[in-house]
Structures are given as structure tokens and as C-alpha cells.
Design an enzyme around this catalytic site. Structure first.
Site, PDB file in Angstrom:
ATOM      1  N   ARG A  97       0.831  -1.199   0.000  1.00 29.94           N
ATOM      2  CA  ARG A  97       0.000   0.000   0.000  1.00 29.94           C
ATOM      3  C   ARG A  97       0.871   1.256   0.000  1.00 29.94           C
ATOM      4  O   ARG A  97       0.506   2.272  -0.592  1.00 29.94           O
ATOM      5  CB  ARG A  97      -0.915  -0.011   1.237  1.00 29.94           C
ATOM      6  CG  ARG A  97      -1.812   1.200   1.405  1.00 29.94           C
ATOM      7  CD  ARG A  97      -2.897   1.298   0.376  1.00 29.94           C
ATOM      8  NE  ARG A  97      -3.656   0.054   0.246  1.00 29.94           N
ATOM      9  CZ  ARG A  97      -4.694  -0.100  -0.551  1.00 29.94           C
ATOM     10  NH1 ARG A  97      -5.116   0.895  -1.322  1.00 29.94           N
ATOM     11  NH2 ARG A  97      -5.328  -1.265  -0.631  1.00 29.94           N
ATOM     12  N   GLY A 148      -1.777  -3.409   8.919  1.00 36.13           N
ATOM     13  CA  GLY A 148      -2.842  -4.386   8.788  1.00 36.13           C
ATOM     14  C   GLY A 148      -3.035  -4.822   7.355  1.00 36.13           C
ATOM     15  O   GLY A 148      -2.174  -4.611   6.494  1.00 36.13           O
ATOM     16  N   HIS A 163      -5.045  -3.783   4.927  1.00 39.47           N
ATOM     17  CA  HIS A 163      -5.045  -2.727   3.925  1.00 39.47           C
ATOM     18  C   HIS A 163      -3.621  -2.278   3.615  1.00 39.47           C
ATOM     19  O   HIS A 163      -3.305  -1.953   2.462  1.00 39.47           O
ATOM     20  CB  HIS A 163      -5.876  -1.535   4.412  1.00 39.47           C
ATOM     21  CG  HIS A 163      -6.233  -0.560   3.344  1.00 39.47           C
ATOM     22  ND1 HIS A 163      -5.576   0.638   3.193  1.00 39.47           N
ATOM     23  CD2 HIS A 163      -7.181  -0.601   2.364  1.00 39.47           C
ATOM     24  CE1 HIS A 163      -6.111   1.301   2.180  1.00 39.47           C
ATOM     25  NE2 HIS A 163      -7.083   0.569   1.652  1.00 39.47           N
ATOM     26  N   CYS A 164      -2.763  -2.286   4.611  1.00 44.97           N
ATOM     27  CA  CYS A 164      -1.393  -1.798   4.444  1.00 44.97           C
ATOM     28  C   CYS A 164      -0.541  -2.670   3.530  1.00 44.97           C
ATOM     29  O   CYS A 164       0.451  -2.201   2.967  1.00 44.97           O
ATOM     30  CB  CYS A 164      -0.690  -1.706   5.796  1.00 44.97           C
ATOM     31  SG  CYS A 164      -1.539  -0.718   7.031  1.00 44.97           S
ATOM     32  N   ILE A 165      -0.895  -3.940   3.389  1.00 42.69           N
ATOM     33  CA  ILE A 165      -0.037  -4.856   2.622  1.00 42.69           C
ATOM     34  C   ILE A 165      -0.618  -5.167   1.249  1.00 42.69           C
ATOM     35  O   ILE A 165      -0.092  -6.012   0.527  1.00 42.69           O
ATOM     36  CB  ILE A 165       0.236  -6.161   3.399  1.00 42.69           C
ATOM     37  CG1 ILE A 165      -1.020  -7.011   3.551  1.00 42.69           C
ATOM     38  CG2 ILE A 165       0.847  -5.847   4.761  1.00 42.69           C
ATOM     39  CD1 ILE A 165      -0.745  -8.399   4.161  1.00 42.69           C
TER      40      ILE A 165
END
Length: 344
Positions: A86, A331, A333-335
Site C-alpha cells: 500500500r 494491517g 489494507h497496508c499490505i
């Protein structure tokens, strides 16, 4: 030419990820490293049940990635040190005047403000590498920014955080006007909502200094889904109330007041590293579904699924244990990074 970043709820062609590689983020013991690999692979498989997944894999991890990912996930060999797609990857955009054309904004990535511990020189190339692999037109930006630092509604509204885009370790010469002009040029945002801050733990040594994607998101135009820490013993109890009061005063790009939906935090308030930042807001919307963070709390995880089903009607919500991801600084969304579908 005006690029526009679609809402995450718009149809996707695929989701991009990066497979973990050895370094400070993955962990210092065999057990920690194995847990990290397994967590990233679990998210990839969950997403792949809804839409294609393409994974950047460092040459040193090809054998492991092939074994853990199987044949259903595309492997793209590329240099990887940090693996938070992300943030290191591009932000995909479309051109309303040229149907079928995909664009990719290549922000400057400097390890969330060039922290002493961060190793990010390879990840800084991910925007260009992914854009080329996706066949997207590259739009370079001189702004230090990460995909986790923005959320859009697809209709001109962008959520930003004062302590991220205006962070002197990122953009020492930026002000609101310059950032907003760049958001207009790159992602077509006509109206910025500047959060005053993010969650408490995000300001520690291993934090991003206030990424919005762990705090708030826009599930549909005019609606804010907001992290709600209900335990007064947690410092984010006060923070999330401050943010709720803030959003009550804000409008979107059309001038409409936001409807605020609270998304309660899990019950756990401390882990081995201090006050938790566990958040259900950090989910990924996929074609026909939502990949939600789970924290091993049956009741809280179920409550979050129910709220996500309400704000994303018609989508199937799947929970994936995200504790090992959060232990490394983020989390689900971050990856992940969605690639919007374009049609000629």
C-alpha cells in the site's frame, strides 16, 4: 488530462502485494519470520478467492513464495526489502477522458520519514516496477506520500493527515496548498479533509505518524467509517472521540455533511509492545467481498463483520487473522494495493 483515483469499491482487475523478505520488519527469529510469511500468504489466498493477486517476490524468497502461494497467485520477481505494498507501491488512477487507460502515481517513498531502522531503498522502486508490470502510464510525483496516508470516495474527496503529508521528515517544504494541488494533479481530488492526527501507537518509533487507513475510511460517498476505541483506559479513547468531533464539522467534495459510522476496536488494549492499534478499519474491499482483520476475539470480530456487511451491502466479509501483521506495523489494507478495472 485529469487523472482520477476510483473508490476502493469500484471493480478491480487485481490486487498487488509484496512477499516478505528477511530484514528488521520480518523478525529476528525463525518463529517470527515463519509467522510473518504465513500471515502475508493467508491474506493473499483470501484475496485470491475474489480476484487475481500479483505478488512481488525478491529473488531470495522465490522458492519459499512458490511453495506457500501455490499456482493461483502470480509471482513477479523484483527487489523487495520493505513489503507494505500500500505504501511502497503506486496509487492507481484512471483517465475519464481516455477509457481503457490505466495510470499509476509513483509517490516518493522514504520509509515513512526515513526512520533509522527502515530499509527501504528497494521498496522505493516498487511504484515504477508495478506500474510497468500492470501496463500503466506512470505519473511521477515529488511528494513523499504513501497509499496508506490517503483514502478517497471516488467523487473528489480525499482524507489526509496533518502529521503525514506535512511531516518535515517527509516533505519539509510542503504546506496544505501544495499538497492539495498535488492531490488534484495526481488523483483528481478536489476537496481535502485534513485529520489532525492518527492513532497513538502510530507515533512510536515503528509508526507512520498518523496513516488514515487505520483510523477512517469512506465506504461510500458521504459516509465515514471511524475507528472507535471504547475503553477509557486506552489513549485512543480520547483520540477517537476527538476525531469523531472533527468529522462532525466536515463536509465532502459535494458539500454534504458526513454520516459517521463507528467501528468498535477489539477488547484487547495491550500487547507485548504496549497500547494496541488493532483496528477493523484497516480492511481491503475486493470484488464482491471485504477482507477484514481478525484479532482472535470471536465476539468483536463478528461485530466488525456485521458492520462491514452493512456499510458494504452485497459483499461477503471474510476475516483473516491480522495480529502478526499488526505486530510488524500495519494491517491488511497496508499490505495490499488494488488495481482498478478499466474498460475501453
Amino acid at each position: 488530462m485529469t487523472w482520477r483515483m476510483p473508490s476502493e469499491t469500484a471493480p478491480h482487475t487485481r490486487t498487488w502485494m509484496a512477499f516478505p523478505s528477511e530484514g528488521p520488519t520480518l523478525g529476528g527469529t525463525d518463529a517470527e519470520r515463519e509467522a510473518g510469511y504465513a500471515a502475508w500468504a493467508a491474506v493473499a489466498h483470501a484475496v485470491a478467492a475474489f480476484e487475481p493477486v500479483s505478488m512481488l517476490v525478491d529473488p531470495s524468497e522465490l522458492t519459499r513464495a512458490r511453495r506457500m502461494l501455490g499456482g493461483g497467485i502470480e509471482i513477479v520477481e523484483a527487489p523487495v526489502d520493505e513489503f507494505w505494498m500500500r505504501d511502497s507501491g503506486p496509487t492507481f488512477v484512471v483517465d475519464p477522458e481516455r477509457p481503457g487507460v490505466l495510470g499509476a502515481v509513483d509517490w516518493v517513498f522514504n520509509g515513512w520519514g526515513d526512520h533509522d531502522w527502515a530499509v527501504w531503498q528497494k521498496a522505493a522502486q516498487h511504484g515504477r516496477i508495478v506500474a510497468e508490470a500492470a501496463g500503466a502510464e506512470l505519473t511521477p510525483s515529488l511528494l513523499v506520500n504513501e497509499g496508506g496516508g490517503i483514502h478517497v470516495d471516488g467523487e473528489g474527496t480525499v482524507l489526509l493527515t496533518e502529521t503525514v503529508q506535512l511531516d518535515p521528515r517527509r516533505n519539509p517544504y510542503a504546506d496544505r496548498a501544495r499538497v492539495e494541488a498535488e492531490m488534484l494533479r495526481t488523483i483528481g481530488a478536489t476537496h481535502a479533509v485534513w485529520l489532525p492526527r492518527g492513532l497513538t501507537r502510530d507515533y512510536g518509533d515503528f509508526g507512520t505518524s498518523g496513516h488514515v487507513d487505520i483510523v477512517a475510511t469512506l465506504p461510500s460517498p458521504g459516509v465515514v467509517l471511524l475507528h472507535d476505541q471504547q475503553n477509557p483506559a486506552h489513549p485512543d479513547h480520547a483520540v477517537t472521540r476527538e476525531l469523531r468531533a472533527f468529522f462532525e464539522t466536515q463536509t465532502d467534495a459535494t458539500g454534504r455533511r458526513f454520516t459517521i459510522r463507528d467501528l468498535p476496536a477489539p477488547a484487547t488494549v495491550r500487547d507485548a509492545d504496549g497500547d494496541t492499534d488493532w483496528s477493523y478499519v484497516n480492511h481491503l474491499v475486493v470484488n464482491g467481498g471485504v477482507i477484514a482483520c481478525g484479532f482472535g476475539e470471536e465476539e468483536a470480530d463478528a461485530t466488525a463483520r456485521g458492520i462491514l456487511e452493512e456499510v458494504y451491502p452485497g459483499r461477503r466479509v471474510v476475516t483473516v487473522d491480522a495480529r502478526e501483521i499488526f505486530a510488524r506495523g500495519g494491517g491488511i489494507h497496508c499490505i495490499t494495493q488494488q488495481q482498478p478495472a478499466v474498460t475501453a
